[in-house]
Design a protein around this motif. Structure first.
Motif, PDB file in Angstrom:
ATOM      1  N   UNK A  61       0.797  -1.223   0.000  1.00  0.00           N
ATOM      2  CA  UNK A  61       0.000   0.000   0.000  1.00  0.00           C
ATOM      3  C   UNK A  61       0.831   1.276   0.000  1.00  0.00           C
ATOM      4  N   UNK A  62       2.165   1.139   0.019  1.00  0.00           N
ATOM      5  CA  UNK A  62       2.993   2.345  -0.081  1.00  0.00           C
ATOM      6  C   UNK A  62       2.855   2.988  -1.455  1.00  0.00           C
ATOM      7  N   UNK A  63       2.413   2.215  -2.458  1.00  0.00           N
ATOM      8  CA  UNK A  63       2.251   2.768  -3.814  1.00  0.00           C
ATOM      9  C   UNK A  63       0.823   3.244  -4.078  1.00  0.00           C
ATOM     10  N   UNK A  64      -0.019   3.100  -3.077  1.00  0.00           N
ATOM     11  CA  UNK A  64      -1.431   3.419  -3.247  1.00  0.00           C
ATOM     12  C   UNK A  64      -1.653   4.922  -3.343  1.00  0.00           C
ATOM     13  N   UNK A  65      -2.591   5.328  -4.200  1.00  0.00           N
ATOM     14  CA  UNK A  65      -2.958   6.741  -4.290  1.00  0.00           C
ATOM     15  C   UNK A  65      -3.470   7.251  -2.949  1.00  0.00           C
ATOM     16  N   UNK A  66      -3.050   8.457  -2.594  1.00  0.00           N
ATOM     17  CA  UNK A  66      -3.381   9.073  -1.303  1.00  0.00           C
ATOM     18  C   UNK A  66      -4.882   9.056  -1.025  1.00  0.00           C
ATOM     19  N   UNK A  67      -5.670   9.319  -2.056  1.00  0.00           N
ATOM     20  CA  UNK A  67      -7.123   9.423  -1.925  1.00  0.00           C
ATOM     21  C   UNK A  67      -7.744   8.106  -1.442  1.00  0.00           C
ATOM     22  N   UNK A  68      -7.085   6.985  -1.699  1.00  0.00           N
ATOM     23  CA  UNK A  68      -7.647   5.670  -1.355  1.00  0.00           C
ATOM     24  C   UNK A  68      -7.082   5.090  -0.066  1.00  0.00           C
ATOM     25  N   UNK A  69      -6.132   5.794   0.541  1.00  0.00           N
ATOM     26  CA  UNK A  69      -5.452   5.278   1.713  1.00  0.00           C
ATOM     27  C   UNK A  69      -6.439   4.926   2.827  1.00  0.00           C
ATOM     28  N   UNK A  70      -6.323   3.696   3.337  1.00  0.00           N
ATOM     29  CA  UNK A  70      -7.159   3.261   4.450  1.00  0.00           C
ATOM     30  C   UNK A  70      -8.586   2.905   4.088  1.00  0.00           C
ATOM     31  N   UNK A  71      -8.913   2.907   2.797  1.00  0.00           N
ATOM     32  CA  UNK A  71     -10.305   2.658   2.394  1.00  0.00           C
ATOM     33  C   UNK A  71     -10.475   1.412   1.534  1.00  0.00           C
ATOM     34  N   UNK A  72      -9.385   0.707   1.223  1.00  0.00           N
ATOM     35  CA  UNK A  72      -9.505  -0.449   0.325  1.00  0.00           C
ATOM     36  C   UNK A  72      -9.079  -1.723   1.032  1.00  0.00           C
ATOM     37  N   UNK A  73      -9.698  -2.825   0.636  1.00  0.00           N
ATOM     38  CA  UNK A  73      -9.243  -4.131   1.114  1.00  0.00           C
ATOM     39  C   UNK A  73      -9.653  -5.200   0.114  1.00  0.00           C
ATOM     40  N   UNK A  74      -8.933  -6.307   0.187  1.00  0.00           N
ATOM     41  CA  UNK A  74      -9.214  -7.472  -0.650  1.00  0.00           C
ATOM     42  C   UNK A  74      -9.761  -8.580   0.242  1.00  0.00           C
ATOM     43  N   UNK A  75     -10.348  -9.592  -0.381  1.00  0.00           N
ATOM     44  CA  UNK A  75     -10.865 -10.741   0.359  1.00  0.00           C
ATOM     45  C   UNK A  75      -9.790 -11.830   0.326  1.00  0.00           C
ATOM     46  N   UNK A  76      -8.808 -11.691   1.229  1.00  0.00           N
ATOM     47  CA  UNK A  76      -7.620 -12.548   1.166  1.00  0.00           C
ATOM     48  C   UNK A  76      -7.962 -14.033   1.243  1.00  0.00           C
ATOM     49  N   UNK A  77      -8.985 -14.373   2.029  1.00  0.00           N
ATOM     50  CA  UNK A  77      -9.358 -15.787   2.157  1.00  0.00           C
ATOM     51  C   UNK A  77      -9.979 -16.339   0.874  1.00  0.00           C
ATOM     52  N   UNK A  78     -10.465 -15.467   0.005  1.00  0.00           N
ATOM     53  CA  UNK A  78     -11.119 -15.919  -1.231  1.00  0.00           C
ATOM     54  C   UNK A  78     -10.244 -15.757  -2.468  1.00  0.00           C
ATOM     55  N   UNK A  79      -9.096 -15.083  -2.314  1.00  0.00           N
ATOM     56  CA  UNK A  79      -8.266 -14.803  -3.493  1.00  0.00           C
ATOM     57  C   UNK A  79      -7.738 -16.076  -4.149  1.00  0.00           C
TER      58      UNK A  79
END
Length: 125
Positions: A61-79
């Motif tokens: 997430x260090x490369x993530x756009x500032x606007x999205x910081x702390x607001x995104x997640x993936x479904x790691x158990x389903x990936x």
């Protein structure tokens, strides 16, 4: 709410209201379980803004756009079953965009890059 992608049909469109959480759908068809340590997944807008980046087993997430910081997640158990959907919380009007879900597998059996596009339309309350 989302209208799902059917091959040969237009891409998926999702609708959300400001402040809601929306799931942008992205799945791949895989013959078996995916090896996440060989998986690279980008969620991005217009080839420039990184919304979420998953590289070989970890969200980077260090490369993530500032606007999205702390607001995104993936479904790691389903990936590992091919579900690369992105959960975006506290949706903002400026989140309205065309999102690309880009998946690649590295390692012994590299596959062709799989890409899908999801249009997100955000409305005020």
């Amino acid at each position: 709410s989302c209208l799902f992608f059917i091959p040969g049909q237009p891409d998926t469109t999702c609708h959300a209201f400001v402040g809601e959480t929306v799931i942008l759908p992205c799945t791949t068809i895989s013959p078996g379980e995916l090896i996440l340590s060989n998986s690279i997944l980008y969620w991005q807008i217009e080839h420039t803004v990184v919304v979420h980046f998953f590289y070989k087993g970890h969200s980077m997430l260090d490369q993530q756009g500032e606007h999205y910081r702390g607001r995104t997640s993936l479904f790691l158990d389903q990936m590992k079953h091919g579900n690369f959907s992105l959960k975006l919380s506290n949706v903002q009007l400026q989140d309205t965009a065309e999102y690309s879900c880009i998946y690649k597998q590295t390692g012994d059996h590299p596959n062709k890059t799989q890409k899908s596009k999801i249009n997100l339309v955000v409305s005020g309350k």
